[in-house]
Design a protein around this motif. Structure first.
Motif, PDB file in Angstrom:
ATOM      1  N   CYS A  22      65.517  27.065  33.924  1.00  0.00           N
ATOM      2  CA  CYS A  22      65.460  28.343  33.977  1.00  0.00           C
ATOM      3  C   CYS A  22      66.681  28.911  34.918  1.00  0.00           C
ATOM      4  N   TYR A  23      67.640  29.652  34.367  1.00  0.00           N
ATOM      5  CA  TYR A  23      68.726  30.214  35.262  1.00  0.00           C
ATOM      6  C   TYR A  23      68.264  31.232  36.077  1.00  0.00           C
ATOM      7  N   PHE A  24      67.125  31.849  35.972  1.00  0.00           N
ATOM      8  CA  PHE A  24      66.770  32.945  37.024  1.00  0.00           C
ATOM      9  C   PHE A  24      66.367  32.657  38.290  1.00  0.00           C
ATOM     10  N   CYS A  25      65.244  31.577  37.844  1.00  0.00           N
ATOM     11  CA  CYS A  25      64.852  30.820  39.287  1.00  0.00           C
ATOM     12  C   CYS A  25      65.570  29.744  39.522  1.00  0.00           C
ATOM     13  N   GLY A  26      66.389  29.209  38.626  1.00  0.00           N
ATOM     14  CA  GLY A  26      66.987  27.776  38.895  1.00  0.00           C
ATOM     15  C   GLY A  26      66.472  26.715  39.114  1.00  0.00           C
ATOM     16  N   LYS A  27      64.993  26.634  38.585  1.00  0.00           N
ATOM     17  CA  LYS A  27      64.288  25.519  38.612  1.00  0.00           C
ATOM     18  C   LYS A  27      64.078  24.780  37.035  1.00  0.00           C
ATOM     19  N   PRO A  28      63.784  23.420  37.190  1.00  0.00           N
ATOM     20  CA  PRO A  28      63.540  22.675  35.897  1.00  0.00           C
ATOM     21  C   PRO A  28      62.087  23.607  35.258  1.00  0.00           C
ATOM     22  N   ILE A  29      62.284  23.535  33.883  1.00  0.00           N
ATOM     23  CA  ILE A  29      61.050  24.237  33.381  1.00  0.00           C
ATOM     24  C   ILE A  29      59.927  23.442  33.431  1.00  0.00           C
TER      25      ILE A  29
END
Length: 341
Positions: A226-233
């Motif tokens: 996820c680009y917004f939170c920067g975490k792997p889905i």
């Protein structure tokens, strides 16, 4: 007999079906490739690029070599472009930049790359950053001496006896070396704020999204994140089947992919993220409706958060020393100047 034998040694001309079977097409433009004259790029998975598409591809990669090298196949097959086919499409200057970027990616534990700011000479040093202050360029046509931390030139040689003014200059750069670990923290935060890094720690790909959704598939390792939170889905909060059933039409709940489950009910769930940055305007009218303006605002806010986190790691006293040594420009425009100056 000799004449007959000589004729038999001549290979038969390929038939049209054989020519078609052996021919290759560009994986980008689908144009034909003449293998006898081909000088483009390819990957081990069998994806070939014609010379025209190769030229565009190389320019794109070399526009940000530190982020893009080693070059990944544009078809996202997970393979690297064959290095020899990529390198033959570089000019002399690009090749020097490429070698430096490739060497930097292959650094081992405790190693760091120091480069001359005047030419393409570089060295790989071993040890802590503060243990090295100056780089003496070994390029005979350059011979430049610079500080490896601020990349500024020295106005005098550091060899032999030096006067009081020169000693003062040397001491300034030695202070830079003492603060090197703080500069590394600050520079990493600033770099991550400009181009989102893939959250896979083994991957070096980073970039800035286009006007599409916030679902990102890494060109390097294939990770979905996820680009917004920067975490792997896989590590993101996701809607349960019950939540999906309340929202979706009958029979759709089981088919909703994890990345979409992460977007569901983001308005009310702080652990979820919007699928599009433009959706934020619906919840917060202060956000722009234009894609580009949304992305700019997102990165401004991201920069402030990451730099504030870096400030907490560094400590305010150390940060004041850092700013005094490197100059106020390191914090200009970050929104935290008043806390430091």
């Amino acid at each position: 007999n000799m004449e007959k034998s000589s004729q038999n040694d001549v290979p038969a001309a390929p038939t049209e079906p054989e020519k078609k079977k052996d021919s290759k097409t560009c994986c980008i433009c689908a144009g034909g490739i003449d293998e006898n004259k081909w000088t483009g790029c390819n990957c081990p998975s069998g994806h070939y690029m014609c010379e025209g598409c190769t030229s565009t591809f190389v320019k794109s990669i070399m526009s940000s070599p530190r982020d893009n090298i080693p070059a990944q196949c544009p078809m996202r097959c997970g393979a690297e472009v064959v290095s020899s086919t990529f390198e033959r499409n570089l000019d002399r200057e690009q090749l020097g930049t490429y070698i430096m970027a490739r060497s930097e990616k292959q650094l081992g534990p405790g190693e760091h790359l120091n480069s001359c700011p005047k030419c393409q000479y570089f060295e790989i040093a071993v040890g802590e950053l503060h243990e090295v202050v100056f780089l003496h360029c070994r390029n005979e046509s350059c011979g430049h001496v610079s500080c490896i931390h601020c990349h500024c030139s020295l106005s005098t040689s550091v060899d032999g006896e030096i006067d009081a003014d020169a000693m003062e200059e040397v001491m300034v750069h030695q202070t830079h070396a003492a603060l090197a670990k703080y500069k590394k923290i600050w520079d990493k935060a600033a770099e991550d704020a400009q181009a989102r890094p893939c959250p896979n720690p083994a991957c070096t790909v980073r970039g800035r999204k286009d006007d599409g959704c916030t679902h990102m598939t890494c060109d390097g390792c294939g990770l979905l994140w996820c680009y917004f939170c920067g975490k792997p889905i896989s590590e993101c909060d996701q809607a349960s089947d019950g939540e999906v059933a309340e929202w979706a039409m009958e029979g759709q709940a089981a088919n909703m992919q994890p990345e979409y489950r992460h977007n569901l009910n983001w308005f009310t769930n702080g652990r979820r993220c919007p699928m599009y940055l433009t959706e934020i305007h619906e919840a917060d009218p202060s956000w722009p409706e234009d894609d580009d303006q949304c992305l700019d605002k997102y990165h401004r806010l991201l920069a402030r958060r990451l730099l504030r986190d870096a400030l907490l790691r560094i400590g305010e006293e150390n940060m004041r020393d850092f700013v005094e040594s490197y100059g106020e420009a390191v914090v200009t425009g970050t929104g935290i100047e008043t806390n430091l100056l």
